[in-house]
Design an enzyme around this catalytic site. Sequence first.
Site, short mmCIF file in Angstrom:
data_model
loop_
_atom_site.label_atom_id
_atom_site.label_comp_id
_atom_site.label_asym_id
_atom_site.label_seq_id
_atom_site.Cartn_x
_atom_site.Cartn_y
_atom_site.Cartn_z
N LYS A 53 45.95 51.67 34.98
CA LYS A 53 46.22 50.55 35.90
C LYS A 53 47.10 49.51 35.20
CE LYS A 53 41.89 51.14 38.49
NZ LYS A 53 40.55 50.60 38.83
N ALA A 72 41.45 47.15 34.95
CA ALA A 72 40.02 47.38 34.68
C ALA A 72 39.49 48.47 35.59
CB ALA A 72 39.23 46.09 34.86
N ASP A 73 38.44 49.08 35.16
CA ASP A 73 37.79 50.08 36.01
C ASP A 73 36.29 50.09 35.76
OD1 ASP A 73 38.57 52.34 37.96
OD2 ASP A 73 37.00 53.20 36.71
N THR A 74 35.54 50.28 36.83
CA THR A 74 34.08 50.31 36.75
C THR A 74 33.58 51.61 37.36
OG1 THR A 74 33.97 47.90 36.99
CG2 THR A 74 31.96 49.12 37.51
#
Length: 196
Positions: A53, A72-74
Amino acid sequence: MVATLYLASGSPRRRELLTQIGVPFTTLAVTIDETPLADETPATYVERLARDKAAAGLAGLAGDRQAVVLGADTTVALDGRILGKPGSRAEALAMLRALGGRGHEVLTAVALASAGRCEARLVRSRVTFRPLAAAETEAYWATGEPLDKAGGYAIQGLAAVFVSHLEGSYSAVVGLPLCETAQLLAEFGIPCWQRQ
Ligand SMILES: Cc1cn([C@H]2C[C@H](O)[C@@H](COP(=O)(O)OP(=O)(O)OP(=O)(O)O)O2)c(=O)[nH]c1=O
């Protein structure tokens, strides 16, 4: 001169969290392929997506040498299995059924990319849900909240009543680990608390 920060995210939660620590930024829309690779662990997956990203956002800025882009990634991991955003009612109910009455991991990675540099931090938190009745999971689905959330729930929303225990970073579960994000930003010369 302080670098210009861009947030490569469509998530309203990430915008609110970054605003909370007083860091000015401009939002960028990025689209990446979020399909997990074969045999990819949840940790490798979230870090790869956060980096992708940030890199996609930087690529869209075409050579801006002052730009720093945050991605960011969750994801939720249950017994090593990646639980992303539910694509249907059936999928959301199955996720919530699996999460009820036990603990799971929430992994969030944050990445910063600038010309010639990309660094990431991974944060693991452990969330425990009390047992959930089927009628409750159906009522929760009907609120609309599960749809765009990893694991099909929002700790900051109505699902707060499911959470009996949290070990780790609350802001990371919501979508951006603020302690680690501030440290990473400082390494790129961007201070927090710039405006309240
Ligand atoms: C577990 C959990 C996840 N979430 C959200 C955070 C993320 O927005 C989302 C996980 O999806 P992500 O793919 O990490 O992010 P996104 O698609 O919403 O946004 P982006 O444009 O940055 O890719 O789930 C909550 O809001 N609360 C929670 O308790």
